[in-house]
Motif scaffolding. Structure first.
Motif, PDB file in Angstrom:
ATOM      1  N   ALA A 254      -9.729  -0.204  -5.224  1.00  0.00           N
ATOM      2  CA  ALA A 254     -10.097   1.084  -5.819  1.00  0.00           C
ATOM      3  C   ALA A 254      -9.380   1.293  -7.149  1.00  0.00           C
ATOM      4  N   MET A 255      -8.097   0.931  -7.204  1.00  0.00           N
ATOM      5  CA  MET A 255      -7.338   1.089  -8.450  1.00  0.00           C
ATOM      6  C   MET A 255      -7.917   0.212  -9.558  1.00  0.00           C
ATOM      7  N   ILE A 256      -8.185  -1.056  -9.241  1.00  0.00           N
ATOM      8  CA  ILE A 256      -8.691  -1.979 -10.256  1.00  0.00           C
ATOM      9  C   ILE A 256     -10.089  -1.555 -10.708  1.00  0.00           C
ATOM     10  N   THR A 257     -10.923  -1.114  -9.781  1.00  0.00           N
ATOM     11  CA  THR A 257     -12.262  -0.646 -10.151  1.00  0.00           C
ATOM     12  C   THR A 257     -12.189   0.556 -11.080  1.00  0.00           C
ATOM     13  N   ALA A 258     -11.290   1.495 -10.757  1.00  0.00           N
ATOM     14  CA  ALA A 258     -11.137   2.677 -11.603  1.00  0.00           C
ATOM     15  C   ALA A 258     -10.669   2.296 -13.009  1.00  0.00           C
TER      16      ALA A 258
ATOM     17  N   GLU B 160      -5.426  10.651 -15.904  1.00  0.00           N
ATOM     18  CA  GLU B 160      -6.050  11.605 -14.981  1.00  0.00           C
ATOM     19  C   GLU B 160      -6.756  10.883 -13.840  1.00  0.00           C
ATOM     20  N   VAL B 161      -7.403   9.766 -14.146  1.00  0.00           N
ATOM     21  CA  VAL B 161      -8.085   8.984 -13.107  1.00  0.00           C
ATOM     22  C   VAL B 161      -7.068   8.455 -12.097  1.00  0.00           C
ATOM     23  N   LEU B 162      -5.966   7.893 -12.583  1.00  0.00           N
ATOM     24  CA  LEU B 162      -4.948   7.360 -11.689  1.00  0.00           C
ATOM     25  C   LEU B 162      -4.271   8.467 -10.886  1.00  0.00           C
ATOM     26  N   GLU B 163      -4.151   9.642 -11.483  1.00  0.00           N
ATOM     27  CA  GLU B 163      -3.553  10.765 -10.769  1.00  0.00           C
ATOM     28  C   GLU B 163      -4.409  11.159  -9.564  1.00  0.00           C
ATOM     29  N   LYS B 164      -5.711  11.219  -9.760  1.00  0.00           N
ATOM     30  CA  LYS B 164      -6.611  11.536  -8.638  1.00  0.00           C
ATOM     31  C   LYS B 164      -6.589  10.432  -7.588  1.00  0.00           C
ATOM     32  N   LEU B 165      -6.533   9.182  -8.055  1.00  0.00           N
ATOM     33  CA  LEU B 165      -6.498   8.059  -7.122  1.00  0.00           C
ATOM     34  C   LEU B 165      -5.224   8.090  -6.283  1.00  0.00           C
ATOM     35  N   SER B 166      -4.101   8.414  -6.898  1.00  0.00           N
ATOM     36  CA  SER B 166      -2.838   8.515  -6.169  1.00  0.00           C
ATOM     37  C   SER B 166      -2.913   9.579  -5.087  1.00  0.00           C
ATOM     38  N   ALA B 167      -3.528  10.718  -5.402  1.00  0.00           N
ATOM     39  CA  ALA B 167      -3.666  11.788  -4.405  1.00  0.00           C
ATOM     40  C   ALA B 167      -4.568  11.340  -3.254  1.00  0.00           C
ATOM     41  N   ILE B 168      -5.635  10.591  -3.565  1.00  0.00           N
ATOM     42  CA  ILE B 168      -6.540  10.111  -2.524  1.00  0.00           C
ATOM     43  C   ILE B 168      -5.829   9.130  -1.599  1.00  0.00           C
ATOM     44  N   ILE B 169      -5.038   8.216  -2.168  1.00  0.00           N
ATOM     45  CA  ILE B 169      -4.321   7.229  -1.356  1.00  0.00           C
ATOM     46  C   ILE B 169      -3.314   7.913  -0.448  1.00  0.00           C
ATOM     47  N   ARG B 170      -2.601   8.893  -0.971  1.00  0.00           N
ATOM     48  CA  ARG B 170      -1.649   9.626  -0.130  1.00  0.00           C
ATOM     49  C   ARG B 170      -2.373  10.369   0.997  1.00  0.00           C
ATOM     50  N   GLY B 171      -3.545  10.917   0.700  1.00  0.00           N
ATOM     51  CA  GLY B 171      -4.325  11.584   1.739  1.00  0.00           C
ATOM     52  C   GLY B 171      -4.794  10.612   2.811  1.00  0.00           C
ATOM     53  N   ARG B 172      -5.179   9.397   2.409  1.00  0.00           N
ATOM     54  CA  ARG B 172      -5.584   8.378   3.388  1.00  0.00           C
ATOM     55  C   ARG B 172      -4.427   8.005   4.298  1.00  0.00           C
TER      56      ARG B 172
ATOM     57  N   ASP C 222       0.828  -1.208   0.000  1.00  0.00           N
ATOM     58  CA  ASP C 222       0.000   0.000   0.000  1.00  0.00           C
ATOM     59  C   ASP C 222       0.863   1.260   0.000  1.00  0.00           C
ATOM     60  N   GLU C 223       1.981   1.222   0.720  1.00  0.00           N
ATOM     61  CA  GLU C 223       2.873   2.384   0.757  1.00  0.00           C
ATOM     62  C   GLU C 223       3.543   2.620  -0.593  1.00  0.00           C
ATOM     63  N   GLN C 224       3.826   1.541  -1.325  1.00  0.00           N
ATOM     64  CA  GLN C 224       4.480   1.667  -2.625  1.00  0.00           C
ATOM     65  C   GLN C 224       3.494   1.992  -3.747  1.00  0.00           C
ATOM     66  N   LEU C 225       2.211   1.739  -3.517  1.00  0.00           N
ATOM     67  CA  LEU C 225       1.225   1.868  -4.594  1.00  0.00           C
ATOM     68  C   LEU C 225       1.159   3.278  -5.193  1.00  0.00           C
ATOM     69  N   PRO C 226       1.174   4.370  -4.394  1.00  0.00           N
ATOM     70  CA  PRO C 226       1.156   5.699  -5.031  1.00  0.00           C
ATOM     71  C   PRO C 226       2.324   5.930  -5.986  1.00  0.00           C
ATOM     72  N   GLU C 227       3.516   5.457  -5.624  1.00  0.00           N
ATOM     73  CA  GLU C 227       4.665   5.594  -6.529  1.00  0.00           C
ATOM     74  C   GLU C 227       4.465   4.755  -7.786  1.00  0.00           C
ATOM     75  N   ALA C 228       3.883   3.556  -7.618  1.00  0.00           N
ATOM     76  CA  ALA C 228       3.603   2.721  -8.789  1.00  0.00           C
ATOM     77  C   ALA C 228       2.593   3.413  -9.705  1.00  0.00           C
ATOM     78  N   LEU C 229       1.591   4.049  -9.124  1.00  0.00           N
ATOM     79  CA  LEU C 229       0.622   4.786  -9.937  1.00  0.00           C
ATOM     80  C   LEU C 229       1.291   5.950 -10.660  1.00  0.00           C
ATOM     81  N   ASP C 230       2.255   6.604 -10.007  1.00  0.00           N
ATOM     82  CA  ASP C 230       2.984   7.689 -10.668  1.00  0.00           C
ATOM     83  C   ASP C 230       3.754   7.172 -11.886  1.00  0.00           C
ATOM     84  N   VAL C 231       4.355   5.977 -11.751  1.00  0.00           N
ATOM     85  CA  VAL C 231       5.061   5.374 -12.894  1.00  0.00           C
ATOM     86  C   VAL C 231       4.077   5.094 -14.029  1.00  0.00           C
ATOM     87  N   MET C 232       2.908   4.560 -13.690  1.00  0.00           N
ATOM     88  CA  MET C 232       1.900   4.287 -14.706  1.00  0.00           C
ATOM     89  C   MET C 232       1.406   5.572 -15.364  1.00  0.00           C
TER      90      MET C 232
END
Length: 211
Positions: free
Chosen positions: A144-148, A161-173, A74-84
Motif C-alpha cells: 500500500a505504501m509503495i503504491t501510494a 498528506e498521503v503518507l499521513e493518511k496511510l499511517s493512520a490506516i495502518i494503525r487502525g488495522r 509492519d509494527e515499525q512502519l507507521p513510525e517510519a512513515l511519521d519520520v518520512m
C-alpha cells in the motif's frame, strides 16, 4: 535454482545462512531422530515422529523468524512513515527521507529502507528499487505504501498528506487486528488442544502399552 524460494525466505527472515546448510541441517536432524529411535528401541510411531520433527524443525524456525521479522516491520512502519512525513514537511526530497528512516529507526525497517536508499542513490530507478523492497518485505502495508508513493509520483500531489493518511490506516488495522485476536483467543486455544490431543494420546499409548 530449486533453493531460490528458500533463499528468499532466509533473506526475509534476516538470516545470513546459505540455503544448502538449512537443507543439510534438516537431513542431519532427521537422521539423528531415526538413530535415537533405533538406539532406544522405540516403536515406529515414535521413530517416525522424531524423524519428522527433525526434518521440519529448521524450516519451522525459519518460518517463525520470517513471520516475526515481517510482523515487527509492519509494527515499525507507521513510525517510519511519521519520520518520512516530518522530513517531507521540512523540505527534504523523497530519497533523503529513506536515508533518515535508515539512520533513525531500528532494524528491520531501518535496514530495508537503507537498502532502498542505496539502490536509488547509486543510480537505480526509484520504481524498481521500491519493487525490490516489496519483494523483500511481502506485506500488504508495504504494498500500500509503495503504491501510494508511485501513484503520487505519476499524478502529483502532497506526498506527506498521503503518507499521513496511510499511517493512520495502518494503525487502525493494527487496532482491529489486536481486538480480533483478543476476542478469538479462547476459540483458538480450544482448537489447538483438540488438534494435539490425538497425537498426544498416540504417543502415550505407544509408550505405556506398545503391544
Amino acid at each position: 535454482p530449486p533453493l531460490r524460494g528458500m533463499r528468499e525466505a532466509i533473506a526475509q527472515a534476516g538470516w545470513d545462512t546459505p540455503a544448502y546448510r538449512l537443507v543439510l541441517a534438516a537431513v542431519g536432524l532427521c537422521t539423528a531422530g531415526v538413530a535415537a529411535g533405533s538406539l532406544f528401541q522405540a516403536g515406529w510411531p515414535i521413530t517416525v515422529g522424531l524423524a519428522a520433527t527433525g526434518v521440519t524443525l529448521p524450516f519451522f524456525r525459519l518460518q517463525t523468524a520470517r513471520r516475526k521479522r515481517l510482523t515487527l516491520f509492519d509494527e515499525q512502519l507507521p513510525e517510519a512513515l511519521d519520520v518520512m512525513i516530518r522530513a517531507l514537511k521540512a523540505g527534504h526530497p523523497f530519497k533523503e527521507t529513506l536515508r533518515l528512516v535508515g539512520d533513525e529507526m531500528a532494524d528491520p525497517v531501518a535496514s530495508e529502507f537503507r537498502k532502498t536508499f542505496h539502490d536509488i542513490n547509486y543510480g537505480g530507478d526509484a520504481r524498481e528499487a521500491l519493487y525490490r523492497m516489496a519483494k523483500r518485505v511481502p506485506s500488504v502495508n508495504v504494498t500500500a505504501m509503495i503504491t501510494a508513493i508511485l501513484i503520487q509520483k505519476e499524478t502529483g500531489g502532497n506526498l506527506a498528506e498521503v503518507l499521513e493518511k496511510l499511517s493512520a490506516i495502518i494503525r487502525g488495522r493494527f487496532r482491529f487486528h489486536r481486538k480480533t485476536r483478543t476476542l478469538s483467543a479462547e476459540a483458538r486455544m480450544s482448537a489447538w488442544i483438540l488438534t494435539l490431543v490425538p497425537f498426544g494420546l498416540c504417543i502415550a499409548i505407544s509408550i505405556l502399552t506398545p503391544d
